[in-house]
Scaffold this active site. Structure first.
Site, PDB file in Angstrom:
ATOM      1  N   SER A 210       0.931  -1.443   0.054  1.00  0.00           N
ATOM      2  CA  SER A 210       0.089  -0.143   0.078  1.00  0.00           C
ATOM      3  C   SER A 210       0.888   1.356   0.003  1.00  0.00           C
ATOM      4  O   SER A 210       1.524   1.323  -0.772  1.00  0.00           O
ATOM      5  CB  SER A 210      -0.999  -0.224   1.002  1.00  0.00           C
ATOM      6  OG  SER A 210      -2.138   0.776   0.974  1.00  0.00           O
ATOM      7  N   HIS A 341      -7.713  -5.563   0.737  1.00  0.00           N
ATOM      8  CA  HIS A 341      -6.633  -4.836   0.832  1.00  0.00           C
ATOM      9  C   HIS A 341      -5.821  -5.629   2.127  1.00  0.00           C
ATOM     10  O   HIS A 341      -6.082  -5.270   3.222  1.00  0.00           O
ATOM     11  CB  HIS A 341      -7.175  -3.430   1.185  1.00  0.00           C
ATOM     12  CG  HIS A 341      -5.965  -2.260   1.308  1.00  0.00           C
ATOM     13  ND1 HIS A 341      -5.134  -2.070  -0.008  1.00  0.00           N
ATOM     14  CD2 HIS A 341      -5.299  -1.865   2.163  1.00  0.00           C
ATOM     15  CE1 HIS A 341      -4.144  -1.411   0.140  1.00  0.00           C
ATOM     16  NE2 HIS A 341      -4.223  -0.994   1.358  1.00  0.00           N
TER      17      HIS A 341
END
Ligand code: GCU
Length: 359
Positions: A210, A341
């Site tokens: 990320s 995620h």
């Protein structure tokens, strides 16, 4: 796709001037420059009884000095130099080791979920929380060492205080953003890696999830000591094309995280003269692996695939025209898995396999 995707020709990728110019344009439009290396990096590596080595780095610039720690894991059987994965983590070794395993840096400011009630600090309850993201046994089984430090020790991840501690006061560098400073931090970890005999200096991989994937990408585009990049769900200002209008936009990113990019970054994709496929092309000849998650639309997996495919084409490859669940050309690799995620075992397995084969 937005209009006017900047061109990337096969010829350009091998032109050193084109590379230098492109880095400078990314710095100007998005991230701010990565500062020059420090005067000196000293490091000490100490074995511990619970399987990791503790690394203390002392970084010197003029009469200023910044001390920071990291940890290194490798198989106890390691004798010959091994490849290494170098990464920043959201909590660092403190979050990977069990409580009491690694000292908490009181100056670190990190992302922390509201339910942790940590207000960005490495509170005792966070010890061990990053562990599921770091399958140390699996990494060692594949023959890799892994070096991890806490990103919030180098640059507090906080729009108010990010310049108060760590890299920023050490370097005193105006008008750059935290992603550039985290990239600089990764390069200092590479300094240590290439200076450690048990590590194969030709097989240093930068990895990040990320926001830390964004930093690993930007660092790899600069540092030719890096032989591989793994960016996981890195999204906007990471591997996703800014002109692929899905998920987070640059405007949203700079509004929520004003310290990540340079002050005054271009946030209208149509006003930019670059896009992320060019940054991926700059990383090569380092091997590039991207992992994406189907439900992670905020990070726009399709936009990352589109960028990777364009970069691969510039190197004469023919990637599939629709997003695949897995693709591996040797130089570039990609997978799209179910779920959201995060960094999962599945991501590690595929990534380790890619680098074990292609580095
Ligand atoms: C937020 C942010 C993303 C970033 C992510 C992360 O969702 O909008 O740009 O990648 O945090 O770092 O987890």
């Amino acid at each position: 796709m937005g209009r006017g995707l900047p061109e990337l020709s096969e010829l350009a990728t091998s032109d050193p001037e084109w590379r230098t110019r492109l880095r400078a344009t990314f710095a100007k439009e998005l991230y701010g420059p990565i500062p020059a290396p420090p005067d000196r990096v000293e490091h000490k590596i100490e074995a511990t009884t619970d399987g990791h080595h503790k690394i203390t780095l002392s970084i010197h610039c003029g009469d200023r000095r910044f001390d920071v720690s990291a940890a290194l894991w490798m198989s106890p059987k390691t004798t010959a130099p091994v490849p290494v994965i170098v990464a920043l983590d959201f909590l660092g070794p403190f979050g990977i080791l069990p409580p009491g395993g690694f000292p908490a840096d009181p100056a670190a400011r990190v992302y922390s979920a509201p339910e942790w009630q940590a207000e960005g600090r490495l509170v005792p309850g966070l010890a061990g929380q990053s562990r599921p993201r770091w399958p140390l046994g699996l990494i060692a089984e594949h023959g890799f060492a892994v070096m991890v430090s806490c990103y919030g020790s180098w640059v507090p991840d906080d729009a108010e205080t990010w310049r108060d501690h760590g890299v920023s006061p050490l370097l005193n560098h105006p008008n750059t953003g935290a992603i550039s400073l985290w990239a600089w931090a990764l390069m200092r970890m590479v300094d240590v890696a290439v200076d450690t005999p048990v590590i194969d200096r030709n097989k240093v991989i930068l990895a990040g999830h990320s926001r830390l994937g964004k930093a690993a990408l930007w660092a790899t585009a600069h540092d030719n000591r890096v032989a591989g990049l793994w960016a996981n769900n890195s999204g906007c200002a990471g591997t996703a094309l800014s002109r692929h209008l899905v998920g987070e936009t640059l405007a949203q990113l700079t509004q929520r995280f004003p310290h990540w990019l340079r002050h005054g970054a271009v946030t209208n994709p149509d006003a930019m003269t670059v896009d992320q496929h060019q940054l991926l092309a700059l990383c090569a000849p380092a091997r590039v692996y991207l992992s994406e998650a189907e439900e992670d639309t905020w990070a726009d997996p399709e936009g990352s695939w589109a960028a990777l495919a364009l970069a691969a084409k510039a190197y004469g490859l023919t990637p599939p025209s629709v997003i695949p669940t897995a693709w591996n050309s040797g130089a570039f690799g990609f997978h799209l898995r179910p779920g959201g995620h995060d960094v999962l075992m599945q991501d590690w397995r595929a990534t380790l396999k890619f680098f074990a084969k292609n580095l």
